[in-house]
Design a protein around this motif. Structure first.
Motif, PDB file in Angstrom:
ATOM      1  N   VAL A   1      48.759  42.364  45.487  1.00 28.08           N
ATOM      2  CA  VAL A   1      47.389  41.992  45.847  1.00 28.08           C
ATOM      3  C   VAL A   1      46.670  41.504  44.595  1.00 28.08           C
ATOM      4  O   VAL A   1      46.785  42.108  43.519  1.00 28.08           O
ATOM      5  N   GLN A   2      45.946  40.402  44.738  1.00 27.38           N
ATOM      6  CA  GLN A   2      45.100  39.895  43.662  1.00 27.38           C
ATOM      7  C   GLN A   2      43.726  39.582  44.235  1.00 27.38           C
ATOM      8  O   GLN A   2      43.607  39.044  45.338  1.00 27.38           O
ATOM      9  N   ARG A   3      42.695  39.946  43.471  1.00 24.60           N
ATOM     10  CA  ARG A   3      41.322  39.661  43.878  1.00 24.60           C
ATOM     11  C   ARG A   3      40.721  38.652  42.921  1.00 24.60           C
ATOM     12  O   ARG A   3      40.796  38.815  41.706  1.00 24.60           O
ATOM     13  N   ILE A   4      40.117  37.606  43.472  1.00 20.23           N
ATOM     14  CA  ILE A   4      39.466  36.566  42.670  1.00 20.23           C
ATOM     15  C   ILE A   4      37.975  36.592  42.976  1.00 20.23           C
ATOM     16  O   ILE A   4      37.577  36.419  44.141  1.00 20.23           O
ATOM     17  N   GLN A   5      37.162  36.833  41.971  1.00 18.72           N
ATOM     18  CA  GLN A   5      35.717  36.745  42.139  1.00 18.72           C
ATOM     19  C   GLN A   5      35.295  35.310  41.815  1.00 18.72           C
ATOM     20  O   GLN A   5      35.318  34.881  40.673  1.00 18.72           O
ATOM     21  N   PHE A   6      34.940  34.559  42.843  1.00 16.13           N
ATOM     22  CA  PHE A   6      34.589  33.155  42.655  1.00 16.13           C
ATOM     23  C   PHE A   6      33.199  33.045  42.047  1.00 16.13           C
ATOM     24  O   PHE A   6      32.232  33.589  42.587  1.00 16.13           O
ATOM     25  N   THR A   7      33.104  32.340  40.937  1.00 16.53           N
ATOM     26  CA  THR A   7      31.856  32.108  40.227  1.00 16.53           C
ATOM     27  C   THR A   7      31.792  30.643  39.826  1.00 16.53           C
ATOM     28  O   THR A   7      32.821  29.945  39.811  1.00 16.53           O
ATOM     29  N   PRO A   8      30.605  30.133  39.478  1.00 12.56           N
ATOM     30  CA  PRO A   8      30.500  28.709  39.110  1.00 12.56           C
ATOM     31  C   PRO A   8      31.342  28.311  37.902  1.00 12.56           C
ATOM     32  O   PRO A   8      31.731  27.145  37.785  1.00 12.56           O
ATOM     33  N   ASP A   9      31.643  29.263  37.002  1.00 14.09           N
ATOM     34  CA  ASP A   9      32.417  28.917  35.813  1.00 14.09           C
ATOM     35  C   ASP A   9      33.910  29.176  35.973  1.00 14.09           C
ATOM     36  O   ASP A   9      34.671  29.041  35.016  1.00 14.09           O
ATOM     37  N   LEU A  10      34.356  29.527  37.174  1.00 12.38           N
ATOM     38  CA  LEU A  10      35.781  29.742  37.413  1.00 12.38           C
ATOM     39  C   LEU A  10      36.530  28.412  37.354  1.00 12.38           C
ATOM     40  O   LEU A  10      36.080  27.406  37.910  1.00 12.38           O
TER      41      LEU A  10
END
Length: 357
Positions: A85-94
């Motif tokens: 499992v991987q979690r990605i926190q999407f942000t404008p600088d991703l």
């Protein structure tokens, strides 16, 4: 094989679990469902749809207001299965490379070494996916459709099973980038968690008032079991009239006057796969029109774009799908006295008027 005559002779009794489909699938699904429902209170239909998408080899978009448990649902589903499992926190600088990976020069080997990104997991949780730029969002396109990633001309296969569970907030639009149609079309289904009932919310206070139940959540199914269930779902039979019914529903979205963009052929395939998974979850080796109807709104609505006039009239895509379901004739199984069986080799239907949902 239980036939249509067998069910009719029992007065239309509910379908029994079959030896090939029902036993193993029901046991594993019950464990996973109970595990997720121990965290998500009072939302059995949402949990069931999530499992349907998982077994249909699709991706799930969870869209709702803040604080209703979107990310918790994704986490609970991921933790209930013994897989990566991987979690990605999407942000404008991703950056796209944060998702797919990057090739780094190794001084000792004097060669480039590939460092896999977060997409190289069996369950990928994308939190607030619409907060990343379109360039970063597009890094998911190849992986969601082809289950592979191409970096610097080299293609890397993703693990199996592979599922993206993304969340987004539809009301807080400042600083967000709406998902393009190509991205939304890759999600098999969209689900809204919604507010809990007062009883469920009261129970939530007891369960979540101290330590979060996610901390004690343990895997209840192995990845190889999920793969086996996916193979079982692939083998579910869909008769020609039911396949035609799916095509008619999707085709109706392309000519509806309230829509400026209808559903794609990919949506047709997703609706068929979801119906097969729903049939298997109901203990059947064959899909019925009821399976298609139950999933039509979740699979089709997020792909449709209403016209400006429809938006002024406050017509939603979900309402259009319900209207299409009511207008499209439903294939009906041949009556018992015709002697036509409902087995894998000879499922036949007549036509009947649309049923009111």
């Amino acid at each position: 094989m239980t036939t249509y005559e067998d069910r009719a002779s029992h007065g239309g009794a509910p379908d029994r679990a079959y030896s090939r489909v029902g036993d193993d699938l029901t046991a594993v699904v019950e464990r996973v469902r109970d595990s997720v429902e121990s965290v998500i209170e009072g939302k059995p239909e949402v949990v069931r749809l999530s499992l349907t998408v998982l077994l249909a080899e699709g991706h799930l978009l969870i869209e709702d207001v803040p604080g209703v448990g979107k990310t918790m649902l994704a986490k609970a589903l991921a933790r209930s299965i013994d897989c990566s499992v991987q979690r990605i926190q999407f942000t404008p600088d991703l950056l796209p490379s944060d998702i797919t990976g990057v090739s780094i020069w190794d001084q000792q080997r004097r060669d480039f070494e590939f460092k896999p990104g977060a997409i190289f997991a069996q369950v990928v949780i994308g939190d607030e996916i619409n907060r990343a730029s379109p360039k970063t969002q597009s890094a998911l396109l190849e992986s969601m459709e082809e289950r592979q990633v191409t970096i610097d001309g080299t293609t890397y296969e993703l693990p199996s099973p592979f599922m993206v569970v993304a969340t987004q907030n539809p009301v807080e639009m400042e600083g967000t980038y709406p998902l393009p149609e190509a991205q939304r079309d890759r999600f098999m289904a969209r689900v809204s968690v919604g507010y809990p009932s007062p009883e469920a919310e009261l129970e939530m206070l007891d369960v979540h008032g101290g330590v979060s139940p996610l901390e004690d959540l343990q895997p209840v199914a192995h990845a190889h079991e999920i793969l086996k269930l996916i193979e079982t779902v692939r083998a579910v039979h869909v008769a020609e009239p039911v396949r035609r019914y799916v095509v008619e529903l999707v085709s109706a979205t392309r000519t509806h006057p309230d829509l400026r963009l209808g559903a794609s052929p990919r949506a047709t395939l997703h609706l068929l796969r979801a119906a097969k998974a729903a049939a298997a979850l109901n203990g059947r080796e064959y899909a019925l029109p009821d399976d298609v109807q139950a999933l039509a709104a979740a699979v089709l609505a997020h792909r449709l774009l209403p016209t400006a006039q429809a938006q002024l009239n406050r017509r939603t895509a979900e309402q259009v799908v319900q209207e299409i379901l009511q207008r499209t004739p439903v294939p009906a199984a041949a009556p018992h006295e015709t002697g036509i069986g409902m087995g894998r080799g000879g499922l036949r239907y007549g036509r009947q008027q649309p049923r009111r949902l």
